[in-house]
Design a protein around this motif. Structure first.
Motif, mmCIF file in Angstrom:
data_model
loop_
_atom_site.group_PDB
_atom_site.id
_atom_site.type_symbol
_atom_site.label_atom_id
_atom_site.label_comp_id
_atom_site.label_asym_id
_atom_site.label_seq_id
_atom_site.Cartn_x
_atom_site.Cartn_y
_atom_site.Cartn_z
ATOM 1 N N MET A 1 38.498 41.159 30.385
ATOM 2 C CA MET A 1 37.445 40.627 29.562
ATOM 3 C C MET A 1 36.623 39.606 30.345
ATOM 4 O O MET A 1 35.413 39.623 30.272
ATOM 5 C CB MET A 1 38.063 40.006 28.307
ATOM 6 C CG MET A 1 37.098 39.238 27.491
ATOM 7 S SD MET A 1 37.535 37.609 26.868
ATOM 8 C CE MET A 1 39.037 37.155 27.538
ATOM 9 N N VAL A 2 37.294 38.749 31.098
ATOM 10 C CA VAL A 2 36.586 37.752 31.895
ATOM 11 C C VAL A 2 35.688 38.440 32.921
ATOM 12 O O VAL A 2 34.524 38.053 33.096
ATOM 13 C CB VAL A 2 37.578 36.782 32.586
ATOM 14 C CG1 VAL A 2 36.856 35.855 33.544
ATOM 15 C CG2 VAL A 2 38.346 35.986 31.548
ATOM 16 N N ASP A 3 36.197 39.463 33.578
ATOM 17 C CA ASP A 3 35.399 40.195 34.570
ATOM 18 C C ASP A 3 34.153 40.808 33.948
ATOM 19 O O ASP A 3 33.085 40.806 34.557
ATOM 20 C CB ASP A 3 36.223 41.287 35.247
ATOM 21 C CG ASP A 3 37.244 40.736 36.220
ATOM 22 O OD1 ASP A 3 37.082 39.584 36.664
ATOM 23 O OD2 ASP A 3 38.208 41.458 36.527
ATOM 24 N N VAL A 4 34.271 41.343 32.751
ATOM 25 C CA VAL A 4 33.122 41.959 32.072
ATOM 26 C C VAL A 4 32.035 40.918 31.836
ATOM 27 O O VAL A 4 30.867 41.134 32.161
ATOM 28 C CB VAL A 4 33.550 42.615 30.738
ATOM 29 C CG1 VAL A 4 32.339 43.029 29.915
ATOM 30 C CG2 VAL A 4 34.452 43.807 31.009
ATOM 31 N N PHE A 5 32.405 39.775 31.276
ATOM 32 C CA PHE A 5 31.418 38.726 31.013
ATOM 33 C C PHE A 5 30.884 38.112 32.306
ATOM 34 O O PHE A 5 29.710 37.770 32.402
ATOM 35 C CB PHE A 5 32.017 37.630 30.128
ATOM 36 C CG PHE A 5 32.285 38.062 28.717
ATOM 37 C CD1 PHE A 5 31.321 38.722 27.965
ATOM 38 C CD2 PHE A 5 33.504 37.801 28.132
ATOM 39 C CE1 PHE A 5 31.576 39.121 26.663
ATOM 40 C CE2 PHE A 5 33.774 38.186 26.826
ATOM 41 C CZ PHE A 5 32.806 38.859 26.098
ATOM 42 N N ALA A 6 31.735 37.959 33.306
ATOM 43 C CA ALA A 6 31.335 37.293 34.548
ATOM 44 C C ALA A 6 30.360 38.128 35.367
ATOM 45 O O ALA A 6 29.623 37.586 36.192
ATOM 46 C CB ALA A 6 32.566 36.967 35.379
ATOM 47 N N LEU A 15 29.012 31.723 29.861
ATOM 48 C CA LEU A 15 30.218 32.478 30.194
ATOM 49 C C LEU A 15 31.439 31.859 29.522
ATOM 50 O O LEU A 15 32.258 32.557 28.919
ATOM 51 C CB LEU A 15 30.409 32.529 31.709
ATOM 52 C CG LEU A 15 31.707 33.152 32.219
ATOM 53 C CD1 LEU A 15 31.801 34.615 31.815
ATOM 54 C CD2 LEU A 15 31.796 33.004 33.735
ATOM 55 N N THR A 16 31.552 30.551 29.591
ATOM 56 C CA THR A 16 32.669 29.831 28.978
ATOM 57 C C THR A 16 32.722 30.100 27.476
ATOM 58 O O THR A 16 33.783 30.407 26.918
ATOM 59 C CB THR A 16 32.540 28.317 29.246
ATOM 60 O OG1 THR A 16 32.415 28.100 30.647
ATOM 61 C CG2 THR A 16 33.735 27.544 28.713
ATOM 62 N N THR A 17 31.577 30.015 26.820
ATOM 63 C CA THR A 17 31.504 30.239 25.374
ATOM 64 C C THR A 17 31.815 31.687 25.010
ATOM 65 O O THR A 17 32.528 31.945 24.032
ATOM 66 C CB THR A 17 30.119 29.835 24.844
ATOM 67 O OG1 THR A 17 29.934 28.438 25.091
ATOM 68 C CG2 THR A 17 29.988 30.094 23.352
ATOM 69 N N GLN A 18 31.322 32.640 25.795
ATOM 70 C CA GLN A 18 31.585 34.048 25.499
ATOM 71 C C GLN A 18 33.076 34.370 25.597
ATOM 72 O O GLN A 18 33.615 35.099 24.764
ATOM 73 C CB GLN A 18 30.799 34.951 26.445
ATOM 74 C CG GLN A 18 29.320 34.980 26.152
ATOM 75 C CD GLN A 18 28.550 35.767 27.177
ATOM 76 O OE1 GLN A 18 28.931 35.872 28.339
ATOM 77 N NE2 GLN A 18 27.420 36.328 26.750
ATOM 78 N N ILE A 19 33.742 33.834 26.586
ATOM 79 C CA ILE A 19 35.180 34.062 26.741
ATOM 80 C C ILE A 19 35.931 33.449 25.562
ATOM 81 O O ILE A 19 36.803 34.075 24.958
ATOM 82 C CB ILE A 19 35.690 33.496 28.082
ATOM 83 C CG1 ILE A 19 35.076 34.282 29.245
ATOM 84 C CG2 ILE A 19 37.214 33.514 28.145
ATOM 85 C CD1 ILE A 19 35.265 33.638 30.605
ATOM 86 N N LYS A 20 35.569 32.214 25.224
ATOM 87 C CA LYS A 20 36.212 31.539 24.079
ATOM 88 C C LYS A 20 36.019 32.324 22.795
ATOM 89 O O LYS A 20 36.972 32.573 22.048
ATOM 90 C CB LYS A 20 35.662 30.126 23.913
ATOM 91 C CG LYS A 20 36.295 29.376 22.765
ATOM 92 C CD LYS A 20 35.365 28.623 21.838
ATOM 93 C CE LYS A 20 33.958 29.057 21.768
ATOM 94 N NZ LYS A 20 33.150 28.542 20.723
#
Length: 82
Positions: A1-6, A15-20
């Motif tokens: 999931m982090v890789d997708v957003f990053a 990015l921080t908010t999307q992961i949260k």
């Protein structure tokens, strides 16, 4: 999931908010906190030219709204807020 957003072109704060948000919506925990510490090539190669600079962002929900809980977490991961 982090890789997708990053992989998206965006700023670290988003990015921080999307992961949260993804963790919170998918798992529905009592609280979520995300802390990102990153090196920015723009800071290292041009402009301020600070080779070892790090930028830290964080976002939180739920149980981490309480300052003492959030501070305890930050201390556990070694981030001091002044």
């Amino acid at each position: 999931m982090v890789d997708v957003f990053a992989r998206r072109l965006q700023v670290q704060e988003r990015l921080t908010t999307q992961i949260k948000d993804c963790i919170q919506q998918t798992l529905n925990p009592l609280g979520t906190i995300v802390v990102i510490e990153a090196q920015h090539m723009c800071m290292q190669m041009r402009g301020v030219e600070k080779q070892n600079s790090l930028t830290t962002t964080s976002d939180f929900t739920g149980a981490f709204e309480e300052a003492s809980t959030r501070e305890e977490f930050m201390n556990l991961i070694g981030i001091r807020r002044y």
